[in-house]
Design an enzyme around this catalytic site. Structure first.
Site, PDB file in Angstrom:
ATOM      1  N   HIS A   1      28.656   6.785  21.625  1.00 47.97           N
ATOM      2  CA  HIS A   1      28.003   5.671  22.330  1.00 47.97           C
ATOM      3  C   HIS A   1      27.401   4.638  21.394  1.00 47.97           C
ATOM      4  O   HIS A   1      26.685   3.749  21.858  1.00 47.97           O
ATOM      5  CB  HIS A   1      26.877   6.178  23.225  1.00 47.97           C
ATOM      6  CG  HIS A   1      27.327   7.000  24.388  1.00 47.97           C
ATOM      7  ND1 HIS A   1      27.613   6.460  25.620  1.00 47.97           N
ATOM      8  CD2 HIS A   1      27.531   8.322  24.504  1.00 47.97           C
ATOM      9  CE1 HIS A   1      27.963   7.424  26.457  1.00 47.97           C
ATOM     10  NE2 HIS A   1      27.930   8.568  25.800  1.00 47.97           N
TER      11      HIS A   1
ATOM     12  N   LYS B   1      16.661  -4.331  29.631  1.00 45.40           N
ATOM     13  CA  LYS B   1      17.305  -3.295  28.821  1.00 45.40           C
ATOM     14  C   LYS B   1      16.251  -2.812  27.835  1.00 45.40           C
ATOM     15  O   LYS B   1      15.191  -3.428  27.717  1.00 45.40           O
ATOM     16  CB  LYS B   1      18.511  -3.860  28.077  1.00 45.40           C
ATOM     17  CG  LYS B   1      18.230  -5.201  27.372  1.00 45.40           C
ATOM     18  CD  LYS B   1      19.465  -5.758  26.696  1.00 45.40           C
ATOM     19  CE  LYS B   1      20.414  -6.487  27.611  1.00 45.40           C
ATOM     20  NZ  LYS B   1      21.693  -5.828  27.789  1.00 45.40           N
ATOM     21  N   ARG B   2      16.522  -1.734  27.118  1.00 46.40           N
ATOM     22  CA  ARG B   2      15.554  -1.306  26.115  1.00 46.40           C
ATOM     23  C   ARG B   2      15.316  -2.416  25.097  1.00 46.40           C
ATOM     24  O   ARG B   2      16.184  -3.250  24.841  1.00 46.40           O
ATOM     25  CB  ARG B   2      16.063  -0.026  25.428  1.00 46.40           C
ATOM     26  CG  ARG B   2      15.936   1.204  26.292  1.00 46.40           C
ATOM     27  CD  ARG B   2      14.487   1.517  26.626  1.00 46.40           C
ATOM     28  NE  ARG B   2      13.773   1.945  25.452  1.00 46.40           N
ATOM     29  CZ  ARG B   2      13.410   3.208  25.191  1.00 46.40           C
ATOM     30  NH1 ARG B   2      13.688   4.158  26.068  1.00 46.40           N
ATOM     31  NH2 ARG B   2      12.762   3.512  24.098  1.00 46.40           N
TER      32      ARG B   2
ATOM     33  N   LYS C   1      19.610  -6.009  20.424  1.00 44.02           N
ATOM     34  CA  LYS C   1      19.791  -6.603  21.751  1.00 44.02           C
ATOM     35  C   LYS C   1      19.218  -8.017  21.816  1.00 44.02           C
ATOM     36  O   LYS C   1      19.460  -8.761  22.748  1.00 44.02           O
ATOM     37  CB  LYS C   1      19.149  -5.714  22.823  1.00 44.02           C
ATOM     38  CG  LYS C   1      19.811  -4.334  22.938  1.00 44.02           C
ATOM     39  CD  LYS C   1      19.082  -3.459  23.950  1.00 44.02           C
ATOM     40  CE  LYS C   1      19.582  -2.027  23.994  1.00 44.02           C
ATOM     41  NZ  LYS C   1      20.871  -1.868  24.691  1.00 44.02           N
TER      42      LYS C   1
ATOM     43  N   THR D   1      25.888  -1.642  30.385  1.00 45.94           N
ATOM     44  CA  THR D   1      26.282  -1.346  31.761  1.00 45.94           C
ATOM     45  C   THR D   1      25.477  -2.241  32.710  1.00 45.94           C
ATOM     46  O   THR D   1      25.932  -2.541  33.815  1.00 45.94           O
ATOM     47  CB  THR D   1      26.042   0.130  32.111  1.00 45.94           C
ATOM     48  OG1 THR D   1      24.755   0.523  31.608  1.00 45.94           O
ATOM     49  CG2 THR D   1      27.113   1.006  31.506  1.00 45.94           C
TER      50      THR D   1
ATOM     51  N   LYS E   1      26.328  -4.508  36.345  1.00 46.40           N
ATOM     52  CA  LYS E   1      25.520  -4.525  37.572  1.00 46.40           C
ATOM     53  C   LYS E   1      25.142  -5.951  37.949  1.00 46.40           C
ATOM     54  O   LYS E   1      25.168  -6.331  39.128  1.00 46.40           O
ATOM     55  CB  LYS E   1      24.257  -3.670  37.379  1.00 46.40           C
ATOM     56  CG  LYS E   1      24.570  -2.192  37.162  1.00 46.40           C
ATOM     57  CD  LYS E   1      23.367  -1.405  36.641  1.00 46.40           C
ATOM     58  CE  LYS E   1      23.822  -0.066  36.061  1.00 46.40           C
ATOM     59  NZ  LYS E   1      22.789   0.592  35.235  1.00 46.40           N
TER      60      LYS E   1
HETATM   61  C1  NBG Z   1      24.306   3.321  24.548  1.00 50.11           C
HETATM   62  C2  NBG Z   1      24.846   1.959  24.119  1.00 50.11           C
HETATM   63  C3  NBG Z   1      25.182   1.087  25.316  1.00 50.11           C
HETATM   64  C4  NBG Z   1      26.084   1.844  26.262  1.00 50.11           C
HETATM   65  C5  NBG Z   1      25.452   3.181  26.624  1.00 50.11           C
HETATM   66  C6  NBG Z   1      26.352   3.999  27.519  1.00 50.11           C
HETATM   67  C7  NBG Z   1      23.220   4.985  23.094  1.00 50.11           C
HETATM   68  C8  NBG Z   1      23.349   5.811  21.894  1.00 50.11           C
HETATM   69  N1  NBG Z   1      24.226   4.163  23.372  1.00 50.11           N
HETATM   70  O1  NBG Z   1      25.818  -0.078  24.887  1.00 50.11           O
HETATM   71  O2  NBG Z   1      23.916   1.328  23.289  1.00 50.11           O
HETATM   72  O3  NBG Z   1      26.312   1.099  27.421  1.00 50.11           O
HETATM   73  O4  NBG Z   1      25.207   3.938  25.461  1.00 50.11           O
HETATM   74  O5  NBG Z   1      27.586   4.193  26.941  1.00 50.11           O
HETATM   75  O6  NBG Z   1      22.244   5.068  23.794  1.00 50.11           O
END
Ligand code: NBG
Length: 819
Positions: free
Chosen positions: A363, A554-555, A560, A662, A666
């Protein structure tokens, strides 16, 4: 699914009686005294009666059918509130709403009583939740395995603009109504100790682990209800408990505190979710959580496998285990240990099973998020596992030697063990070596996994590295959270779309239909009003829904680039005050984000945005054109109000850094237009909607890499761009922190003297220009409406149902079992 969408026999009178029974007997309250919270709890318990029954029935069917299943192992499942969603999946929303109405209660209000189970950090955990929903909706046999954290992700509040964290006791004192304890599934988990050599009765040299500590894993099942069908799959969450409640000898000796130590320590294992997103901290307790999770889950998989009458040799045929990132990697040596030491299989036979059972999803490419564990730590906590990892590595390096004879630098690079002053175990390498499939989460990301992260692995194991583009569940992220839009879609394309999102493409023909545009935009307006009401009520800020609602949720992370968004806001502020020719459509910038408690710069960015918000929201010189709203405690239930209300979606990571995203999906489904870089799934979203219906800006991945290689100098941009300079320099004044200059300087310093690691300044000018384009286009509401409708219509690829079918067909080789 029956005609009215109801999958569940529903006897209203019996249901009402069940609610009352739980109110009085489970929650010991009277009808007269019951609070909305007790009503919500009692209703939840009454509904859980259905799901628990169906869960057990589904388990039985699957065992009888000898079905192949996927086991989704994840340290995080960010499921959000279950009640409303489960009602929709069961097709009981209307019935239950009516039943509660007859008891004098409003269902919508009761649903607000539920606290979000926040058992995840961000996208990775939410993806796991969407995937469980899609597995159940399509009846692909599945079990989700996670941890039953006592405290989920911290609750966030702002005190004078700064983030404060408070523990999140998500279950409350009464417990969570949807979960059921499964005492018969309890597992024992060993830790520490040493490894012994011995010779067995056949004279074979064997190894066995002699642990020093044993704890207990107790299973809690949450129901994952299949939309429109009768399957209910378990999300099985393990809670760590002490095997012996306390040390009786010490207790009798009068050492009351010392006597409880084992209990206190065991309770710590699943006490709290680590609050880091895309960051590895390498803490011992976290490794213990990971191993505890894997040991319980692997043991439970084997229990199910044998209970269904299968032999160990058939494991890979009937079970596959998907590792959600490297967090559950220790499951690999754990299964090997069991096969070698308990089943007494030879290495090759054990390896054949294990390496054909596991698959791994990557991820992230961020180096700080790629997990490594010190060999010393694993050696102490899991001595037998360390031996097995060494053996896996030893055999693997022979394969590398055969492919690249004498090439020690490749060996050093690929080795599972990283040499150095402290030897480290690279969990991602262990995964790639030991699994039958490795996937990235968006096309671009998967290419970069092959090209930049694991090029030699890709040569060594052709075909192992693949892509499965992420998706999100249309049930929660359209049907449940956006009832207005859902009604409109159903009217035009029929009622099947939540389970068959391809159908939504039929909306395309209405994109230019004036009447449809009007109704679509009216829904958007209502959703903006719903958000504005929430903000007014909870934050005391008044908003105008004619403004562009521009949202980044988002976080909080430098990659980001919430600070790029902030700089844009500062530039607008500066221009509104200093450039009499400057005009803009009113805009509200929304933020929602939690920062990891130890991430100082992320917290500084939150503080800065809050301080800027305080000023601009109250500055009459701006004529109400600019508002900034940082919603506190961003979580799934708030996301459900934010996504439907957005006009503009901010997806502005440095190219190559966001694996997928993701939230971007949405937003677009709910009719927001994206401003984004060519990163993660933005790239594929652009392919779907076309260049005209998305606002792309910024450097491409290769340009980012090239600029860094050439030697990136942020000062160059600072000096060349007066708007950027003005924005950055504002951070060094006391404009937003009256009388206290310098409070926001850390951000400016990071971007200039700190070298701007995420190229914020390099992308600034293009970002501003693209926002000007958005401003101009929004003024033409017809064009905007057409583009928004097209975004909804053209997002079907990003249903998590499609993602799950990709996994099922291309990786897991899994067939649905219909109940
Ligand atoms: C996160 C990514 C996102 C991705 C999500 C789900 C981790 C390690 N990765 O871009 O930063 O959408 O995983 O795949 O949290």
């Amino acid at each position: 699914m029956t005609k009215n969408g109801q999958t569940q026999q529903f006897d209203k009178a019996a249901f009402k009686a069940a609610v009352e029974k739980h109110l009085t007997t489970t929650y010991a309250t009277t009808l007269a005294n019951a609070t909305p919270r007790s009503w919500y709890l009692a209703m939840g318990r009454a509904l859980a009666e259905f799901t628990t029954t169906n869960l057990l029935e589904t388990e039985k069917t699957l065992a009888e059918e000898k079905a192949r299943s996927v086991n989704y192992l994840s340290l995080e499942f960010l499921i959000g509130r279950l009640t409303g969603n489960n009602l929709i999946s069961m097709g009981l929303y209307e019935n239950v709403s009516q039943a509660m109405e007859e008891m004098g209660l409003n269902l919508t209000d009761l649903l607000e009583e539920e606290r979000d189970p926040a058992l995840g950090n961000g996208g990775l955990g939410r993806l796991a939740a969407c995937f469980m929903d899609s597995l159940a909706a399509q009846e692909y046999p599945a079990v989700g395995y996670g941890l039953h954290y006592e405290y989920g992700l911290f609750r966030q509040s702002f005190v004078d603009g700064r983030q404060e964290e408070a523990p999140d006791a998500w279950r409350g004192a009464e417990g969570y109504p949807w979960e059921v304890l499964r005492p018969e599934l309890t597992q024992q988990v060993n830790l520490y100790g040493h490894v012994e050599a011995y010779t067995d009765e056949n004279g074979t040299a064997c190894r066995r682990w002699v642990p020093a500590l044993t704890v207990e894993g107790v299973a809690w099942d949450l129901p994952i209800v299949g939309y429109g069908n009768k399957s209910v799959y378990p999300l099985r969450l393990w809670e760590c408990r002490s095997t012996a409640p306390f040390n009786l000898a010490r207790f009798n000796d009068g050492d009351y505190v010392g006597a409880q130590f084992p209990a206190l320590e065991a309770g710590n294992v699943t006490k709290v979710l680590y609050p880091n997103d895309n960051h590895d901290q390498g803490k011992a307790l976290r490794l213990m959580q990971q191993y505890f999770h894997c040991a319980c889950s692997v043991a439970d998989i084997l229990r199910r496998h044998h209970a269904a009458g299968h032999t160990i040799e058939e494991l890979a045929k009937l079970e596959t285990i998907q590792l959600n990132d490297t967090h559950p990697t220790i499951a690999i040596p754990e299964l090997m240990r069991i096969l070698l030491d308990e089943y007494k299989l030879g290495w090759d036979a054990a390896w054949e099973i294990a390496s054909n059972t596991f698959a791994y999803t990557n991820h992230t490419l961020l180096p700080e998020a790629l997990e490594t564990w010190s060999e010393a730590l694993i050696q102490a906590m899991l001595p037998r596992h360390m031996e097995i990892i060494f053996e896996i590595n030893h055999r693997f390096l022979q394969v590398v030697e055969a492919k690249w004879p004498g090439n020690n630098s490749i060996k050093r690079k690929l080795s599972i063990i990283e040499e150095g002053p402290q030897r480290m175990v690279r969990m991602a390498n262990l995964c790639v070596v030991s699994t039958y499939a490795v996937n990235g989460v968006a096309a671009l990301h998967s290419e970069l996994v092959k090209r930049d992260l694991f090029p030699e692995f890709n040569e060594l194991f052709p075909g192992r590295l693949t892509n499965v583009t992420n998706g999100v569940t249309p049930r929660r992220w359209i049907k449940y959270c956006n009832p207005g839009l859902s009604a409109l879609i159903t009217e035009k394309v029929g009622e099947d779309w939540p389970a068959h999102l391809e159908k939504i493409a039929e909306l395309e023909q209405f994109a230019t239909d004036a009447d449809f545009q009007k109704r679509y935009m009216a829904v958007k307006k209502e959703n903006k009003q719903r958000l504005a009401d929430w903000v007014e009520e909870n934050m005391g800020i008044e908003l105008d829904t004619n403004a562009i609602f521009d949202i980044q949720i988002k976080r909080l992370h430098e990659y980001k680039r919430q600070h790029l968004n902030l700089l844009h806001i500062l530039s607008l502020y500066h221009r509104l005050l200093n450039d009499p020719t400057f005009d803009m459509h009113p805009r509200v910038f929304f933020f929602g984000a939690k920062a990891a408690p130890g991430y100082a710069l992320a917290k500084d960015i939150i503080f800065a945005i809050n301080k800027v918000a305080e000023k601009v929201n109250n500055d009459p010189r701006l004529g109400g054109k600019l508002k900034v709203v940082f919603v506190p405690d961003y979580r799934v239930s708030l996301a459900e109000i934010l996504f439907p209300a957005a006009d503009v979606s901010e997806q502005i990571s440095t190219a190559g850094k966001e694996a997928s995203g993701t939230g971007n999906m949405k937003f677009a489904m709910n009719g927001a237009l994206t401003i984004g870089t060519m990163d993660g799934a933005n790239v594929e979203m652009r392919e779907e909607v076309g260049d005209d219906n998305i606002f792309i800006f910024g450097l491409l991945v290769d340009e980012v890499q090239q600029l860094k290689q050439e030697g990136y100098d942020p000062y160059r941009y600072y000096q060349a761009d007066s708007v950027l300079r003005a924005a950055l320099d504002l951070l060094d004044t006391d404009e937003f922190t009256p009388g206290q200059p310098g409070q926001l300087s850390a951000i400016r310093a990071n971007l200039l003297d700190g070298g701007d690691p995420y190229l914020v300044l390099a992308d600034f000018a293009d970002y501003v220009k693209t926002h000007e384009k958005i401003d101009a286009e929004y003024r033409d509401q017809k064009t905007w409406a057409r583009k928004a409708i097209l975004n909804t219509a053209l997002m079907s690829k990003f249903s998590s149902d499609r993602s799950i079918r990709d996994y099922a067909n291309n990786i897991w080789k899994l067939d649905p079992v219909n109940r």
